[in-house]
Write a protein that holds these residues in place. Sequence first.
Motif, PDB file in Angstrom:
ATOM      1  N   VAL A   1      -6.696   2.721  -0.928  1.00 35.02           N
ATOM      2  CA  VAL A   1      -7.366   3.892  -0.143  1.00 35.02           C
ATOM      3  C   VAL A   1      -8.758   4.132  -0.506  1.00 35.02           C
ATOM      4  O   VAL A   1      -9.507   4.299   0.239  1.00 35.02           O
ATOM      5  CB  VAL A   1      -6.328   5.019  -0.080  1.00 35.02           C
ATOM      6  N   THR A   2      -8.782   4.583  -1.800  1.00 29.15           N
ATOM      7  CA  THR A   2      -9.924   4.897  -2.495  1.00 29.15           C
ATOM      8  C   THR A   2     -11.035   4.014  -2.245  1.00 29.15           C
ATOM      9  O   THR A   2     -12.121   4.105  -1.798  1.00 29.15           O
ATOM     10  CB  THR A   2      -9.777   5.142  -3.855  1.00 29.15           C
ATOM     11  N   LYS A   3     -10.850   2.808  -2.512  1.00 36.78           N
ATOM     12  CA  LYS A   3     -11.721   1.614  -2.234  1.00 36.78           C
ATOM     13  C   LYS A   3     -12.278   1.512  -0.960  1.00 36.78           C
ATOM     14  O   LYS A   3     -13.374   1.653  -0.659  1.00 36.78           O
ATOM     15  CB  LYS A   3     -11.469   0.223  -2.761  1.00 36.78           C
ATOM     16  N   ASN A   4     -11.500   1.543   0.110  1.00 38.20           N
ATOM     17  CA  ASN A   4     -11.838   1.519   1.455  1.00 38.20           C
ATOM     18  C   ASN A   4     -12.307   2.843   1.942  1.00 38.20           C
ATOM     19  O   ASN A   4     -13.504   2.582   2.680  1.00 38.20           O
ATOM     20  CB  ASN A   4     -10.393   1.316   2.268  1.00 38.20           C
ATOM     21  N   ALA A   5     -12.263   3.893   1.265  1.00 38.00           N
ATOM     22  CA  ALA A   5     -12.834   5.120   1.776  1.00 38.00           C
ATOM     23  C   ALA A   5     -14.204   5.191   1.166  1.00 38.00           C
ATOM     24  O   ALA A   5     -15.202   5.567   1.761  1.00 38.00           O
ATOM     25  CB  ALA A   5     -12.092   6.445   1.190  1.00 38.00           C
ATOM     26  N   CYS A   6     -14.307   4.601   0.063  1.00 37.91           N
ATOM     27  CA  CYS A   6     -15.725   4.552  -0.499  1.00 37.91           C
ATOM     28  C   CYS A   6     -16.524   3.333   0.398  1.00 37.91           C
ATOM     29  O   CYS A   6     -17.962   3.939   0.196  1.00 37.91           O
ATOM     30  CB  CYS A   6     -15.630   3.914  -2.033  1.00 37.91           C
ATOM     31  N   ILE A   7     -15.893   2.501   0.801  1.00 31.73           N
ATOM     32  CA  ILE A   7     -16.655   1.621   1.643  1.00 31.73           C
ATOM     33  C   ILE A   7     -17.296   2.441   3.102  1.00 31.73           C
ATOM     34  O   ILE A   7     -18.471   2.037   3.518  1.00 31.73           O
ATOM     35  CB  ILE A   7     -15.868   0.254   2.112  1.00 31.73           C
TER      36      ILE A   7
ATOM     37  N   ASP B   1     -13.381  10.811   4.829  1.00 29.50           N
ATOM     38  CA  ASP B   1     -13.359   9.253   4.686  1.00 29.50           C
ATOM     39  C   ASP B   1     -12.092   8.809   4.347  1.00 29.50           C
ATOM     40  O   ASP B   1     -11.500   7.588   4.684  1.00 29.50           O
ATOM     41  CB  ASP B   1     -14.454   8.998   3.343  1.00 29.50           C
ATOM     42  N   ILE B   2     -11.347   9.668   3.591  1.00 25.18           N
ATOM     43  CA  ILE B   2     -10.019   9.266   3.214  1.00 25.18           C
ATOM     44  C   ILE B   2      -8.994   9.384   4.380  1.00 25.18           C
ATOM     45  O   ILE B   2      -8.088   8.381   4.547  1.00 25.18           O
ATOM     46  CB  ILE B   2      -9.536  10.378   2.228  1.00 25.18           C
ATOM     47  N   LYS B   3      -9.196  10.218   5.088  1.00 25.54           N
ATOM     48  CA  LYS B   3      -8.479  10.493   6.374  1.00 25.54           C
ATOM     49  C   LYS B   3      -8.635   9.344   7.455  1.00 25.54           C
ATOM     50  O   LYS B   3      -7.688   8.804   7.975  1.00 25.54           O
ATOM     51  CB  LYS B   3      -8.702  11.900   7.196  1.00 25.54           C
ATOM     52  N   LEU B   4      -9.947   8.961   7.662  1.00 20.95           N
ATOM     53  CA  LEU B   4     -10.228   7.796   8.661  1.00 20.95           C
ATOM     54  C   LEU B   4      -9.548   6.542   7.968  1.00 20.95           C
ATOM     55  O   LEU B   4      -9.070   5.935   8.853  1.00 20.95           O
ATOM     56  CB  LEU B   4     -11.729   7.716   8.733  1.00 20.95           C
ATOM     57  N   CYS B   5      -9.853   6.412   6.715  1.00 18.19           N
ATOM     58  CA  CYS B   5      -9.312   5.225   6.078  1.00 18.19           C
ATOM     59  C   CYS B   5      -7.646   5.292   6.223  1.00 18.19           C
ATOM     60  O   CYS B   5      -7.167   4.015   6.566  1.00 18.19           O
ATOM     61  CB  CYS B   5      -9.580   5.206   4.672  1.00 18.19           C
TER      62      CYS B   5
END
Length: 127
Positions: free
Chosen positions: A50-56, A70-74
Amino acid sequence: VKMGDKRGNERIIPRENIQTLCNQVTKNDVFDPEVEDLLIDIAEDFITNVTKNACILASHRDSDTLEANDIKLCLEKNWGIYVPSSTMDDTKTIKKPHPSATHTKRLEDIKNYQSSEKDVSSSKKKK
């Protein structure tokens, strides 16, 4: 904060947190330490993904700051997990789909065909 496990690996989630969670879910069951390790590994992998994808996502919007959105959308897009927000701007309404007239007509035709097939088969059985 990272904690070490008995294999020398660093942990994000302490074993006590997993034990507390397991006790909340099943009060009378005792989990083997290997099961607890597996649950910790799964949880940590999930957090990492989740963290990696939210960082993207954050970098896609040209930001070097990871935000809650970003976290919510991911979570929503990748795992289908909707996290409610405390703000009224972010309320999600679920609309019931309304079928088109063409679709409704098709459904009626199918029902009529199925009922006529039943009538034909029942009349053949009577003979």
